[in-house]
Design a protein around this motif. Structure first.
Motif, PDB file in Angstrom:
ATOM      1  N   LYS A 353      34.133  43.723  62.456  1.00  0.00           N
ATOM      2  CA  LYS A 353      35.555  43.697  62.126  1.00  0.00           C
ATOM      3  C   LYS A 353      35.696  43.762  60.607  1.00  0.00           C
ATOM      4  N   TYR A 354      36.742  44.455  60.157  1.00  0.00           N
ATOM      5  CA  TYR A 354      36.910  44.686  58.732  1.00  0.00           C
ATOM      6  C   TYR A 354      38.108  43.908  58.198  1.00  0.00           C
ATOM      7  N   LEU A 355      37.892  43.214  57.085  1.00  0.00           N
ATOM      8  CA  LEU A 355      38.980  42.541  56.397  1.00  0.00           C
ATOM      9  C   LEU A 355      39.154  43.229  55.040  1.00  0.00           C
ATOM     10  N   PHE A 356      40.277  43.920  54.891  1.00  0.00           N
ATOM     11  CA  PHE A 356      40.545  44.643  53.663  1.00  0.00           C
ATOM     12  C   PHE A 356      41.374  43.778  52.716  1.00  0.00           C
ATOM     13  N   GLU A 357      41.106  43.910  51.420  1.00  0.00           N
ATOM     14  CA  GLU A 357      41.804  43.129  50.388  1.00  0.00           C
ATOM     15  C   GLU A 357      41.775  41.632  50.718  1.00  0.00           C
ATOM     16  N   PRO A 358      40.578  41.042  50.895  1.00  0.00           N
ATOM     17  CA  PRO A 358      40.488  39.618  51.254  1.00  0.00           C
ATOM     18  C   PRO A 358      41.124  38.727  50.195  1.00  0.00           C
ATOM     19  N   GLY A 359      41.838  37.705  50.656  1.00  0.00           N
ATOM     20  CA  GLY A 359      42.519  36.795  49.736  1.00  0.00           C
ATOM     21  C   GLY A 359      41.579  35.771  49.126  1.00  0.00           C
ATOM     22  N   PRO A 360      42.052  35.024  48.125  1.00  0.00           N
ATOM     23  CA  PRO A 360      41.195  34.052  47.420  1.00  0.00           C
ATOM     24  C   PRO A 360      40.676  32.932  48.306  1.00  0.00           C
ATOM     25  N   GLY A 361      41.386  32.639  49.402  1.00  0.00           N
ATOM     26  CA  GLY A 361      40.946  31.547  50.279  1.00  0.00           C
ATOM     27  C   GLY A 361      39.904  31.962  51.299  1.00  0.00           C
TER      28      GLY A 361
END
Length: 413
Positions: A353-361
């Motif tokens: 699974k792909y997470l694009f533009e992951p956040g700081p948390g």
């Protein structure tokens, strides 16, 4: 009279590498030119655009001569499509700076959005007593230490664009730098500059927020599009296309809101500058989609292009986070990789699974595949950090050597 030697023709790989680097420089310089309304930076963008036209002509000429069969022709067609997209990006940046060259007043929302975007741009003056004095840029390793890249240097009345690795910093040098907010803050302190951080004051307008997102989206799209080529990743290419749809939605809202604003706007020429920037960003996002289209069509890219990308100033890598890595279990905010290492995590791949533009948390886990962007040196440093920590074995009666300081504490000089 001695015969004049003809300049040796360059390879397609060298031409493609220069095109990629040049279009990257132009995007950054165009934004700096708009933010500071700097005519010299704008003129340099125009010079680079002329250079891009020459590079494109050389590539087209070589492509005509190179194809010997249908398979090679298809591969070369893919190269030409990508090169044309890079040229479209450079054309758009030249159109942006044309606003500065024609002396048009830049709409406040253009500058406000630049200050709100993720990548910050700052002017920094090197002062007496600074630890940066008499150091070469290659010695400072700013991109891999604090994530800061020097776009331009003014010494007296002369501009050096782009500064070379062996450029030595002197007192009074004015640097135009790009990087994360934390890295630029460190760089400002090191320089001893009296210039304050350029910041957006007051509550941002909808136009500024939307335009800032368009700046960030267009940049991310270009990076992911090139990454999809280098990594032969259909998933990354598909994300570029999804981002293009998001961008189109923002574009529609920007035009609608701008037309509503025109009722109260007294200076329509200034408002036109805002629409010109929006139009240019749209062309850049379209160019990124054109690059990703090569992957989505399943075209086999010529190996020379992959090699060209691997030699660009800013590169992309896909790195696996191994069990026992010091990064394991920490959030991106805790790691602050952009400032401490000089890499930007664009994508996290976890269990297909792909997470694009992951956040700081977002917390990193062992087994994650990370698509990261940075200089060659920064990427090698990051790859080492993704491996298990090495345990020092000491002989009886010997003390273990002291642990190295964290990357965030390393000096930039």
């Amino acid at each position: 009279m001695a015969e004049r030697k003809e300049e040796e023709p360059r390879s397609v790989r060298e031409l493609l590498t220069e095109m990629k680097n040049t279009s990257d420089w132009m995007m950054d310089l165009a934004r700096a030119s708009l933010l500071f309304e700097n005519r010299e930076l704008a003129e340099r963008v125009r010079e680079l655009e002329i250079r891009m036209d020459g590079l494109m002509f050389e590539i087209r000429t070589m492509a005509v001569l190179a194809a010997r069969n249908v398979e090679e022709a298809r591969q070369i067609a893919g190269i030409l499509q990508i090169a044309s997209a890079a040229e479209a990006i450079s054309n758009s940046t030249e159109e942006m700076v044309d606003l500065v060259l024609r002396g048009m007043e830049i709409h406040p929302s253009v500058k406000g959005a630049l200050l709100l975007s993720e990548e910050k741009i700052q002017q920094v003056e090197v002062m007496e007593g600074s630890p940066l004095l008499h150091k070469k840029l290659e010695e400072l390793e700013l991109p891999s230490r604090i994530g800061v890249r020097i776009l331009a240097l003014r010494r007296g009345k002369e501009w050096i664009i782009p500064p070379q690795p062996n450029t030595e910093l002197k007192e009074g040098d004015l640097l135009v730098a790009r990087g994360p907010e934390g890295g630029l803050s460190v760089f400002l302190r090191l320089s001893g500059t009296r210039r304050e951080r350029v910041k957006r004051e007051g509550k941002p307008t909808r136009l500024e927020l939307w335009l800032a997102k368009m700046y960030d989206l267009s940049s991310m799209m270009v990076d992911l599009a090139y990454s999809s080529l280098l990594l032969t990743s259909r998933e990354l290419a598909e994300e570029v296309r999804r981002m293009e749809e998001r961008f189109d939605g923002l574009n529609y809202r920007m035009w609608l809101e701008t037309l509503k604003t025109s009722r109260q706007e007294q200076d329509l020429e200034r408002l036109n500058s805002l629409l010109q920037v929006v139009k240019c960003l749209e062309k850049i996002s379209d160019a990124a989609d054109t690059i990703a289209d090569v992957v989505l069509r399943g075209e086999k890219l010529h190996p020379v292009f992959v090699e060209a990308l691997s030699r660009a100033d800013e590169q992309v890598a896909r790195v696996r986070l191994e069990e026992g890595s010091p990064l394991q279990g920490k959030t991106l905010k805790q790691l602050n990789l952009e400032t401490s290492v000089g890499v930007d995590v664009m994508v996290i791949e976890r269990k297909r699974k792909y997470l694009f533009e992951p956040g700081p948390g977002k917390r990193l886990k062992a087994g994650d595949w990370l698509v990261v962007r940075g200089t060659y040196r920064a990427l090698r440093k990051f790859e080492e950090m993704c491996r298990p920590e090495k345990k020092e074995v000491t002989a009886p009666g010997q003390e273990a050597p002291p642990a190295p300081a964290p990357a965030s504490e390393s000096r930039a000089s």
